[in-house]
Design an enzyme around this catalytic site. Structure first.
Site, PDB file in Angstrom:
ATOM      1  N   TYR A   4       0.921  -1.072   0.151  1.00 41.44           N
ATOM      2  CA  TYR A   4       0.131  -0.124   0.053  1.00 41.44           C
ATOM      3  C   TYR A   4       0.738   1.378   0.044  1.00 41.44           C
ATOM      4  O   TYR A   4       2.020   1.118   0.416  1.00 41.44           O
ATOM      5  CB  TYR A   4      -0.777  -0.059   1.289  1.00 41.44           C
ATOM      6  CG  TYR A   4      -1.844  -1.147   1.338  1.00 41.44           C
ATOM      7  CD1 TYR A   4      -3.251  -1.158   0.551  1.00 41.44           C
ATOM      8  CD2 TYR A   4      -1.469  -2.288   2.092  1.00 41.44           C
ATOM      9  CE1 TYR A   4      -3.988  -2.244   0.369  1.00 41.44           C
ATOM     10  CE2 TYR A   4      -2.401  -3.546   1.958  1.00 41.44           C
ATOM     11  CZ  TYR A   4      -3.596  -3.433   1.365  1.00 41.44           C
ATOM     12  OH  TYR A   4      -4.428  -4.285   1.239  1.00 41.44           O
TER      13      TYR A   4
ATOM     14  N   ASP B 163      25.181   5.962 -12.523  1.00 42.57           N
ATOM     15  CA  ASP B 163      24.063   5.679 -12.040  1.00 42.57           C
ATOM     16  C   ASP B 163      23.495   6.761 -10.969  1.00 42.57           C
ATOM     17  O   ASP B 163      24.066   7.026  -9.756  1.00 42.57           O
ATOM     18  CB  ASP B 163      24.146   4.255 -11.402  1.00 42.57           C
ATOM     19  CG  ASP B 163      22.826   3.833 -10.384  1.00 42.57           C
ATOM     20  OD1 ASP B 163      21.944   4.296 -10.835  1.00 42.57           O
ATOM     21  OD2 ASP B 163      23.057   2.866  -9.715  1.00 42.57           O
TER      22      ASP B 163
ATOM     23  N   GLU C 139      15.335   5.149  -5.216  1.00 45.30           N
ATOM     24  CA  GLU C 139      15.264   3.954  -5.914  1.00 45.30           C
ATOM     25  C   GLU C 139      16.443   2.986  -5.159  1.00 45.30           C
ATOM     26  O   GLU C 139      16.441   1.853  -4.972  1.00 45.30           O
ATOM     27  CB  GLU C 139      15.698   4.003  -7.471  1.00 45.30           C
ATOM     28  CG  GLU C 139      15.797   2.788  -8.386  1.00 45.30           C
ATOM     29  CD  GLU C 139      17.084   2.210  -8.447  1.00 45.30           C
ATOM     30  OE1 GLU C 139      17.319   1.132  -8.846  1.00 45.30           O
ATOM     31  OE2 GLU C 139      18.186   2.762  -7.883  1.00 45.30           O
TER      32      GLU C 139
ATOM     33  N   SER D  69      15.264  -7.848 -11.593  1.00 48.23           N
ATOM     34  CA  SER D  69      14.690  -6.807 -10.815  1.00 48.23           C
ATOM     35  C   SER D  69      15.949  -5.776 -10.533  1.00 48.23           C
ATOM     36  O   SER D  69      16.582  -5.709 -11.252  1.00 48.23           O
ATOM     37  CB  SER D  69      14.230  -7.247  -9.473  1.00 48.23           C
ATOM     38  OG  SER D  69      13.619  -6.209  -8.644  1.00 48.23           O
TER      39      SER D  69
ATOM     40  N   ASN E 162      15.538  -2.632 -10.319  1.00 48.71           N
ATOM     41  CA  ASN E 162      15.329  -1.597 -10.990  1.00 48.71           C
ATOM     42  C   ASN E 162      13.857  -1.230 -11.007  1.00 48.71           C
ATOM     43  O   ASN E 162      12.994  -2.087 -10.606  1.00 48.71           O
ATOM     44  CB  ASN E 162      15.940  -1.586 -12.557  1.00 48.71           C
ATOM     45  CG  ASN E 162      16.615  -0.461 -12.799  1.00 48.71           C
ATOM     46  OD1 ASN E 162      15.936   0.927 -12.723  1.00 48.71           O
ATOM     47  ND2 ASN E 162      17.952  -0.293 -13.045  1.00 48.71           N
TER      48      ASN E 162
ATOM     49  N   ARG F 102      20.404  -0.220 -22.351  1.00 50.52           N
ATOM     50  CA  ARG F 102      21.352   0.703 -22.375  1.00 50.52           C
ATOM     51  C   ARG F 102      22.651   0.279 -23.289  1.00 50.52           C
ATOM     52  O   ARG F 102      22.455  -0.717 -23.587  1.00 50.52           O
ATOM     53  CB  ARG F 102      21.929   0.684 -20.756  1.00 50.52           C
ATOM     54  CG  ARG F 102      22.086  -0.737 -20.331  1.00 50.52           C
ATOM     55  CD  ARG F 102      21.203  -1.233 -19.708  1.00 50.52           C
ATOM     56  NE  ARG F 102      21.567  -2.125 -18.480  1.00 50.52           N
ATOM     57  CZ  ARG F 102      20.681  -3.448 -18.318  1.00 50.52           C
ATOM     58  NH1 ARG F 102      19.624  -3.587 -19.202  1.00 50.52           N
ATOM     59  NH2 ARG F 102      20.946  -3.966 -17.633  1.00 50.52           N
TER      60      ARG F 102
ATOM     61  N   SER G  58       4.491 -34.666 -14.343  1.00 53.50           N
ATOM     62  CA  SER G  58       4.249 -34.828 -15.707  1.00 53.50           C
ATOM     63  C   SER G  58       4.120 -33.256 -15.859  1.00 53.50           C
ATOM     64  O   SER G  58       3.524 -32.434 -15.331  1.00 53.50           O
ATOM     65  CB  SER G  58       2.997 -35.725 -16.078  1.00 53.50           C
ATOM     66  OG  SER G  58       2.953 -35.198 -17.291  1.00 53.50           O
TER      67      SER G  58
END
Length: 750
Positions: free
Chosen positions: A272, A387, A424, A517, A519, A536, A628
């Protein structure tokens, strides 16, 4: 209070009924008139769309992109640190907001969230020491990195630390655990009989996400983790260290978070948005936080620790780095140093802090309720030369180019959203919180997400990771773009890419990798099922075996690093801008969405074959427990046939009919959504894509059919084999059902 209809009101209601019927008839007639009007308008708008998106507009967009602008933007973004949650990063958000408005976007807003971040204690620094038998410190690691030339007077440089490490001062014997991968701990515990319980472990960076290293150490019972960058992984042969080259100096240190969020977002509000009225868990119930202290150091300091190691020799050459030390495993030091211990001093704190995303909108002319998103993060550990600012500068130039076209009277067919994400580096928090807050809209309206983090990690060739739906889009686009590579003058980007990075599976085609992941595409692809991709420029992975780029997340990741060593002419940045921007342009403007479901069919068969071959390493158990894969192969076969028929219809339908056009595009748009399991993967409920997920053992890497793969992993060591193979059967069922259900979404509508 509700007004109830009483018996005495019934006669009045009956008497009124004829008038209501008449009114209803008028409303119905008006509705048909309005529907006809809208139908006619939609046809007109759809036809006009072919006029507002001719090919010369794509050329105009690409021609407007300028390398010198990207260079200028990168310089501007890298002069001071922009750590998430700081005033500097907030000011950069406001600057980007203002400039995007000037560029011509319809609206640009700041979206804020209050999330858990982590910072070092300014008065009690983090460090590692060696102590003697009396507890006296006889060696301490460095408290900071020596600043690069020209940056000596820059303030607010955060010292090296592992974000979200708990506080603690554990001391004990040291154990060298190589890369701290799952297989490294298996080697120690199962083959070498070395117990890490109660020990402090030292691991080199590389191969897998640092958070996975810490999780593995916790599971092994370690009470602390020291991370370091070995020259074998972060020092390319024949290249000098910064500032004379692009290699990592001995005092350089990689920062980074050590969370194991598995897509949860803010640790206190998993699932959330972390808004003002959010319910927040206590720290003890937070998701993904490590339980043992962790700290990163440079290889000069690491040598001081490793040179004293005693105990067992390394099991093989893969455990040896490039330092002049024996790489003994331990535990503990050797000979005269055996009474000495290692002590950690970690005093970092976790704080709920406000972060800011920048969200820009360019409204679509025909389908404004269909969103194509271009997003990349803005926060950096220090200067962020590669970065993220090499990516942020490219996004800035793409926005400027779109804005220029808009000022000339052009609009995209579909709405384009531009995002500058915050936090990030602290666990993809900005993008995840925004996606959580807007999840209902995105599930209904999200066409695609293109990620725009670092534009370069080398200067050798293009690198693309994306959903199979975008393979054809990327191939067709790169065939139209010029290669910037030396020796490929006059050739297309597709040609140089294919030559330098050929696909291992498909002859004559370039390599395209799975999305893992690490990013900001994670929440869009893995949780919401929105088709995603990223591009990139990269290094030659065949010859350059070192991890990523050497100065990753260090203080030496500066503008000068890029301008002097990686891309002096900014031609690779420009090419990446053309690829990212071109993908967005095509996704937002093509009459029919540029997705090809047949490519999904091809990879599904490949992935099914691969996971089946893994299972057949256990033929007797497969037989014993009646395992199977027939249902999965049948579902893949059905998907292939239905996808082929859908593609045939896609070539023949009347594109001037807006209702049919919308229906066909919706089938394409929602196909990725059809691979989402709302229950998620076992123990990873926010990873919901049944075909792709980050590896459980390396967040950076993507795994196909992850539910089956995880069930099969190390299955021979499971305590209850019947239960373990039962889980394999369940995951095969989930995968088969999902593939079959996804196929049905492409069936012709009755």
């Amino acid at each position: 209070m509700w007004n109830l209809l009483h018996e005495t009101d019934s006669a009045v209601a009956t008497a009124r009924r004829p008038r209501w019927l008449c009114a209803g008839a008028l409303v119905l007639a008006g509705g048909f008139f309005l529907l006809g009007f809208l139908f006619g308008w939609f046809i007109k708008s759809s036809n006009e769309a072919t006029n507002i998106t001719p090919k010369h507009n794509m050329k105009a967009f690409l021609d407007e992109l300028k390398a010198e602008n990207i260079k200028k933007f990168l310089y501007n973004f890298t002069q001071i640190p922009h750590l998430a949650g700081t005033e500097q990063n907030f000011q950069l958000a406001k600057q980007i907001q203002s400039q995007w408005k000037e560029f011509g976007l319809d609206s640009v807003e700041l979206a804020h969230y209050d999330v858990l971040l982590s910072y070092p204690n300014k008065t009690h620094p983090n460090y590692i020491s060696i102590i003697n038998e009396d507890g006296n410190e006889i060696f301490n690691t460095s408290l900071f990195e020596p600043p690069p030339p020209g940056y000596e007077n820059v303030s607010d440089i955060v010292p090296p630390f592992s974000a979200f490490s708990p506080q603690g001062m554990p001391e004990g014997d040291l154990v060298y655990v190589n890369y701290a991968r799952t297989e490294d701990f298996f080697k120690l515990e199962r083959d070498m009989k070395i117990n890490c319980s109660g020990k402090i472990v030292i691991a080199r960076y590389g191969k897998v996400f640092r958070g996975n290293k810490v999780k593995n150490a916790q599971l092994a019972g370690a009470k602390g983790v020291i991370l370091y960058s070995d020259p074998a992984d972060y020092f390319a042969p024949g290249v000098k260290s910064y500032p004379d080259g692009w290699n990592l100096p001995g005092g350089g240190v990689q920062r980074g978070n050590i969370l194991n969020l598995n897509g949860a977002g803010d640790p206190l509000t998993p699932g959330y948005p972390a808004n003002e009225y959010a319910y927040r868990r206590g720290i003890a119930e937070a998701v993904g936080l490590p339980s043992i202290p962790v700290h990163p150091i440079g290889y000069y300091d690491a040598q001081k620790l490793l040179e004293k190691m005693g105990g067992s020799a390394p099991p093989d050459s893969s455990w040896r780095g490039s330092l002049k030390v024996p790489y003994n495993v331990g535990p503990g030091f050797t000979g005269n140093f055996s009474t000495q211990k290692v002590k950690m001093h970690i005093h970092s704190t976790n704080e709920v802090t406000r972060i800011y995303n920048v969200i820009g909108t360019l409204r679509g002319a025909v389908e404004p309720d269909r969103y194509v998103i271009l997003g990349g993060h803005r926060d950096s550990w220090v200067f962020g030369g590669i970065d993220p600012q090499s990516g942020a500068a490219v996004v800035h130039e793409i926005v400027r180019s779109f804005g220029t076209l808009k000022k000339e009277g052009w609009r995209p067919r579909r709405t384009i959203l531009f995002a500058s994400w915050d936090a990030e580096e602290f666990g993809l928090l900005g993008s995840t919180e925004w996606a959580e807050e807007n999840s209902r809209l995105l599930q209904e309206r999200g066409v695609a997400y293109i990620n725009a983090d670092s534009s370069i990690e080398g200067n050798y060739t293009l690198r693309v990771d994306c959903t199979p739906l975008m393979y054809s889009l990327v191939h067709n686009l790169t065939k139209e773009l010029k290669s910037p590579d030396e020796g490929f003058e006059g050739k297309s980007l597709y040609e140089s890419w294919t030559k330098k990075s050929p696909s291992p599976e498909f002859s004559g085609m370039p390599r395209i990798s799975k999305l893992g992941s690490g990013n900001d595409f994670e929440v869009f692809f893995q949780r919401l099922g929105i088709a995603s991709g990223r591009a990139r420029y990269t290094k030659n992975w065949e010859t350059n075996k070192f991890s990523g780029y050497p100065l990753y997340h260090s203080v030496y990741e500066t503008y000068e690093l890029v301008e002097k060593f990686y891309d002096p002419m900014f031609k690779y940045h420009l090419t990446v801008a053309q690829v990212r921007g071109g993908m967005v342009f095509e996704l937002a403007n093509s009459i029919v969405l540029p997705f090809d479901c047949r490519d999904y069919a091809v990879v599904l068969r490949k992935y099914a074959d691969k996971i089946y071959s893994i299972s057949m390493k256990h033929p007797q158990e497969m037989k014993t427990y009646s395992v199977s894969f027939d249902s999965l192969f049948s579902a893949v076969k059905n998907f292939t046939e239905i996808a082929s028929k859908f593609s045939e219809r896609l070539q023949d339908f009347d594109k001037s009919n807006p209702i049919v056009l919308r229906m066909m595009n919706d089938q394409l748009m929602f196909l990725e959504r059809a691979f989402i399991d709302p229950l998620g993967l076992p123990d990873r409920p926010f990873y919901r894509h049944v075909i792709y997920a980050p590896s459980s053992h390396n967040k950076y890497a993507g795994e196909s059919f992850p539910g089956i793969y995880d069930a099969l992993f190390d299955i021979e060591s499971k305590v209850d084999p019947s239960k373990a193979w039962g889980e394999v059967k369940r995951q095969i069922y989930v995968a088969a059902f999902t593939v079959q259900a996804a196929a049905e979404t492409l069936s012709e509508v009755a």
